[in-house]
Motif scaffolding. Structure first.
Motif, PDB file in Angstrom:
ATOM      1  N   GLY A   1       0.839  -1.201   0.000  1.00 55.23           N
ATOM      2  CA  GLY A   1       0.000   0.000   0.000  1.00 55.23           C
ATOM      3  C   GLY A   1       0.867   1.241   0.000  1.00 55.23           C
ATOM      4  O   GLY A   1       1.498   1.563   0.999  1.00 55.23           O
TER       5      GLY A   1
ATOM      6  N   ILE B   1      -0.921   7.351   1.613  1.00 56.24           N
ATOM      7  CA  ILE B   1      -0.209   8.312   2.470  1.00 56.24           C
ATOM      8  C   ILE B   1       0.365   7.611   3.709  1.00 56.24           C
ATOM      9  O   ILE B   1       1.506   7.870   4.110  1.00 56.24           O
ATOM     10  N   VAL B   2      -0.389   6.675   4.273  1.00 53.33           N
ATOM     11  CA  VAL B   2       0.073   6.014   5.500  1.00 53.33           C
ATOM     12  C   VAL B   2       1.280   5.105   5.198  1.00 53.33           C
ATOM     13  O   VAL B   2       2.297   5.162   5.899  1.00 53.33           O
TER      14      VAL B   2
ATOM     15  N   LYS C   1      -1.607   0.524  -7.762  1.00 56.26           N
ATOM     16  CA  LYS C   1      -1.989   1.515  -8.791  1.00 56.26           C
ATOM     17  C   LYS C   1      -0.748   2.174  -9.379  1.00 56.26           C
ATOM     18  O   LYS C   1       0.276   2.283  -8.711  1.00 56.26           O
TER      19      LYS C   1
ATOM     20  N   TYR D   1      -8.215  16.189   3.290  1.00 58.68           N
ATOM     21  CA  TYR D   1      -8.199  15.785   4.695  1.00 58.68           C
ATOM     22  C   TYR D   1      -7.866  16.966   5.598  1.00 58.68           C
ATOM     23  O   TYR D   1      -7.031  17.810   5.240  1.00 58.68           O
ATOM     24  N   ALA D   2      -8.478  16.961   6.778  1.00 57.47           N
ATOM     25  CA  ALA D   2      -7.982  17.825   7.847  1.00 57.47           C
ATOM     26  C   ALA D   2      -6.718  17.150   8.359  1.00 57.47           C
ATOM     27  O   ALA D   2      -6.723  15.955   8.640  1.00 57.47           O
TER      28      ALA D   2
ATOM     29  N   CYS E   1     -21.714   9.534   3.547  1.00 56.67           N
ATOM     30  CA  CYS E   1     -21.062  10.841   3.556  1.00 56.67           C
ATOM     31  C   CYS E   1     -20.939  11.367   2.127  1.00 56.67           C
ATOM     32  O   CYS E   1     -20.452  10.648   1.253  1.00 56.67           O
TER      33      CYS E   1
ATOM     34  N   LEU F   1     -14.263  22.644   5.267  1.00 54.30           N
ATOM     35  CA  LEU F   1     -12.818  22.756   5.492  1.00 54.30           C
ATOM     36  C   LEU F   1     -12.227  23.724   4.474  1.00 54.30           C
ATOM     37  O   LEU F   1     -12.480  23.586   3.275  1.00 54.30           O
TER      38      LEU F   1
ATOM     39  N   ASP G   1      -5.916   2.532   7.715  1.00 51.73           N
ATOM     40  CA  ASP G   1      -7.261   1.978   7.569  1.00 51.73           C
ATOM     41  C   ASP G   1      -7.280   0.446   7.564  1.00 51.73           C
ATOM     42  O   ASP G   1      -8.327  -0.153   7.791  1.00 51.73           O
TER      43      ASP G   1
HETATM   44  C1  FAD Z   1     -15.736  11.091   3.497  1.00 55.32           C
HETATM   45  C2  FAD Z   1     -14.456  10.904   4.214  1.00 55.32           C
HETATM   46  C3  FAD Z   1     -13.772  12.013   4.702  1.00 55.32           C
HETATM   47  C4  FAD Z   1     -12.576  11.851   5.405  1.00 55.32           C
HETATM   48  N1  FAD Z   1     -11.922  12.945   5.884  1.00 55.32           N
HETATM   49  C5  FAD Z   1     -10.793  12.795   6.611  1.00 55.32           C
HETATM   50  C6  FAD Z   1     -10.105  13.932   7.159  1.00 55.32           C
HETATM   51  O1  FAD Z   1     -10.522  15.073   7.034  1.00 55.32           O
HETATM   52  N2  FAD Z   1      -8.960  13.706   7.873  1.00 55.32           N
HETATM   53  C7  FAD Z   1      -8.484  12.436   8.081  1.00 55.32           C
HETATM   54  O2  FAD Z   1      -7.473  12.283   8.788  1.00 55.32           O
HETATM   55  N3  FAD Z   1      -9.084  11.346   7.545  1.00 55.32           N
HETATM   56  C8  FAD Z   1     -10.227  11.498   6.822  1.00 55.32           C
HETATM   57  N4  FAD Z   1     -10.845  10.390   6.287  1.00 55.32           N
HETATM   58  C9  FAD Z   1     -10.234   9.060   6.447  1.00 55.32           C
HETATM   59  C10 FAD Z   1      -9.102   8.822   5.421  1.00 55.32           C
HETATM   60  O3  FAD Z   1      -9.619   8.983   4.108  1.00 55.32           O
HETATM   61  C11 FAD Z   1      -8.478   7.447   5.562  1.00 55.32           C
HETATM   62  O4  FAD Z   1      -8.253   7.175   6.926  1.00 55.32           O
HETATM   63  C12 FAD Z   1      -7.131   7.362   4.819  1.00 55.32           C
HETATM   64  O5  FAD Z   1      -7.291   7.695   3.476  1.00 55.32           O
HETATM   65  C13 FAD Z   1      -6.532   5.975   4.941  1.00 55.32           C
HETATM   66  O6  FAD Z   1      -5.273   5.961   4.314  1.00 55.32           O
HETATM   67  P1  FAD Z   1      -4.471   4.574   4.083  1.00 55.32           P
HETATM   68  O7  FAD Z   1      -3.166   4.973   3.467  1.00 55.32           O
HETATM   69  O8  FAD Z   1      -4.492   3.778   5.345  1.00 55.32           O
HETATM   70  O9  FAD Z   1      -5.368   3.750   3.052  1.00 55.32           O
HETATM   71  P2  FAD Z   1      -5.709   4.060   1.501  1.00 55.32           P
HETATM   72  O10 FAD Z   1      -5.726   5.534   1.241  1.00 55.32           O
HETATM   73  O11 FAD Z   1      -6.946   3.298   1.210  1.00 55.32           O
HETATM   74  O12 FAD Z   1      -4.469   3.460   0.705  1.00 55.32           O
HETATM   75  C14 FAD Z   1      -4.318   2.067   0.480  1.00 55.32           C
HETATM   76  C15 FAD Z   1      -3.356   1.856  -0.685  1.00 55.32           C
HETATM   77  O13 FAD Z   1      -3.075   0.454  -0.809  1.00 55.32           O
HETATM   78  C16 FAD Z   1      -3.111   0.078  -2.183  1.00 55.32           C
HETATM   79  N5  FAD Z   1      -3.443  -1.376  -2.241  1.00 55.32           N
HETATM   80  C17 FAD Z   1      -4.576  -1.971  -1.818  1.00 55.32           C
HETATM   81  N6  FAD Z   1      -4.511  -3.303  -2.005  1.00 55.32           N
HETATM   82  C18 FAD Z   1      -3.295  -3.579  -2.539  1.00 55.32           C
HETATM   83  C19 FAD Z   1      -2.610  -4.794  -2.945  1.00 55.32           C
HETATM   84  N7  FAD Z   1      -3.174  -6.029  -2.846  1.00 55.32           N
HETATM   85  N8  FAD Z   1      -1.350  -4.702  -3.481  1.00 55.32           N
HETATM   86  C20 FAD Z   1      -0.754  -3.487  -3.576  1.00 55.32           C
HETATM   87  N9  FAD Z   1      -1.355  -2.304  -3.216  1.00 55.32           N
HETATM   88  C21 FAD Z   1      -2.603  -2.344  -2.692  1.00 55.32           C
HETATM   89  C22 FAD Z   1      -4.190   0.988  -2.780  1.00 55.32           C
HETATM   90  O14 FAD Z   1      -4.036   1.111  -4.184  1.00 55.32           O
HETATM   91  C23 FAD Z   1      -3.937   2.304  -2.026  1.00 55.32           C
HETATM   92  O15 FAD Z   1      -3.006   3.128  -2.682  1.00 55.32           O
HETATM   93  C24 FAD Z   1     -12.046  10.545   5.601  1.00 55.32           C
HETATM   94  C25 FAD Z   1     -12.716   9.429   5.085  1.00 55.32           C
HETATM   95  C26 FAD Z   1     -13.929   9.609   4.418  1.00 55.32           C
HETATM   96  C27 FAD Z   1     -14.651   8.393   3.900  1.00 55.32           C
END
Ligand code: FAD
Length: 413
Positions: free
Chosen positions: A24, A27-28, A49, A61-62, A199, A227, A300
């Protein structure tokens, strides 16, 4: 027993392709990779991707102060800052009730309360930074097909240019989002629920200045956030029961703007919609375990919460900084970074802190998305206390922006 555990924590002498592989490149995942720029660990980031597609997600995001300090500690914040907005006030209100709570910079003794960033403004600098780190290999677009746990290593089968290849690593980190295939394949159970709300998110351009102010307005149907973004644009995050949200999404732009203006108020004048609106399901989820031998979950993949208060990504960035610190210490002491004893240090640190925020966001949503009179009285008393008792207001603000938990060393640089 203690001796046995210590022995297991010593680094095995095998031939690994990488010390750790992060699945993944969101950002995280990239925050973890970039936080491991120094200590001599060989890191692979596996992202399904294309590079540019991963960065082009239409999300905003905030970003809380602790996450900003983590990015600063990594050395990537200066590249992010020109493209993100700062907010200096947060206005919290209960529908049309006039007792509005205003959080100000004076509450924290800082110049800003927080930031708002679009996805690419955070991800692109992380991608650029990572590519300058000689210890990190970016495998993209590459998808993980299968993972196999061996006592001394994790074997990961990936599909690369249509060919299957196997990668051997001491530790696999799942940063692959809420529907984590890695978590599911490992048999880790989750607890939680889908909310009765969905949402809707959209970008708008108001006629008047947003004045660097973020708004969280609670309606009985769900929280509504505004925001501020650079270029006097705003992001709206509008939570409503599923049927209402679907109906709102189906409206044409003119009708939608009319409904929106009612929720938004007229403090910024007329609104113009920018781009499409999107609807997201909302869930609360906590994984039963964040770690197994040779496996750790972050972001997540480990937990999800209601978007009220903009917490999800911020929690994930804190997970990444905490895990990086645990792994760096283990590596310095020549311990096995994939051993359960080491990984449990991360789980003990983050699982409870995340649960507290998941609970807090859930409580906020339930207490405010409600017209039951006793609850209305309680929450208005809470708002009164926030307005009148500075210690209470500062505590609530610090809790929401992450300054009440254990601060990772990266954020103390
Ligand atoms: C409406 C809404 C508003 C939000 N607003 C906020 C906010 O204001 N502030 C905030 O802190 N959070 C906010 N969030 C939460 C935030 O969007 C998520 O917590 C955050 O995007 C999670 O990031 P991540 O890197 O953990 O996961 P993701 O962003 O889901 O990244 C996962 C990555 O893994 C890759 N991947 C998946 N499976 C595979 C695989 N098998 N092989 C290789 N790659 C793979 C994907 O392509 C992707 O790039 C909001 C969420 C929603 C729904």
């Amino acid at each position: 027993m203690v001796l046995e555990q210590l022995e297991q924590a010593v680094c095995p002498q095998l031939d690994y392709d990488y010390d750790l592989a992060i699945v993944g490149g969101g950002i995280v995942g990239l925050t973890l990779a970039c936080a491991l720029q120094d200590p001599g660990l060989r890191v692979a980031v596996i992202e399904a991707k294309q590079h540019s597609v991963a960065a082009s997600k239409g999300q905003a995001y905030a970003v809380h102060q602790l996450a900003a300090r983590i990015f600063q500690g990594i050395g990537v914040w200066a590249k992010m800052l020109p493209n993100i907005a700062q907010y200096r006030r947060v206005r919290l209100s209960d529908a049309d009730y006039p007792g509005i709570v205003e959080f100000q910079t004076a509450d924290l003794g800082t110049d800003v309360i927080g930031y708002v960033a679009e996805h690419h403004a955070l991800l692109a600098p992380l991608q650029e930074f990572m590519q300058g780190c000689s210890n990190i290999s970016y495998l993209c677009p590459v998808e993980v097909v299968k993972t196999q746990y061996q006592p001394d290593c994790m074997e990961i089968s990936v599909s690369m240019n249509g060919e299957l290849q196997t990668i051997r690593t001491k530790l696999l980190v799942a940063a692959d989002g809420a529907r984590s295939r890695i978590r599911n394949a490992a048999g880790i159970k989750t607890r939680g629920w889908q909310y009765w709300q969905s949402c809707i998110v959209a970008f708008v351009k108001p006629e008047k200045s947003h004045n660097d102010t973020a708004y969280e307005r609670f309606w009985s149907s769900g929280p509504f956030a505004i925001l501020p973004l650079p270029g006097n644009r705003c992001r709206i995050v509008w939570t409503a029961p599923h049927e209402e949200a679907k109906a709102l999404l189906a409206l044409d732009d003119v009708q939608f703007l009319q409904e929106l203006q009612h929720r938004y108020g007229d403090q910024m004048g007329k609104l113009e919609l920018e781009g499409d609106r999107f609807m997201f399901p909302v869930q609360l989820m906590q994984s039963d375990r964040y770690v197994l031998p040779r496996l750790a979950l972050i972001g997540d993949a480990a937990h999800c919460c209601h978007p009220v208060g903009g917490q999800g990504l911020n929690l994930g960035v804190r997970d990444a900084a905490a895990l990086a610190q645990v792994l760096q210490n283990a590596h310095k002491n020549n311990q096995d970074i994939g051993s359960i004893q080491i990984l449990q240090q991360y789980e003990h640190w983050r699982k409870r802190e995340n649960l507290a925020i998941l609970g807090f966001t859930d409580l906020l949503d339930r207490v405010f998305s409600n017209d039951w009179l006793p609850l209305v009285v309680v929450r208005r008393l809470g708002l009164w206390m926030l307005r009148r008792i500075p210690v209470f207001r500062v505590y609530a603000l610090q809790l929401m922006i992450g300054l009440r938990g254990r601060i990772p060393q990266l954020a103390q640089k």
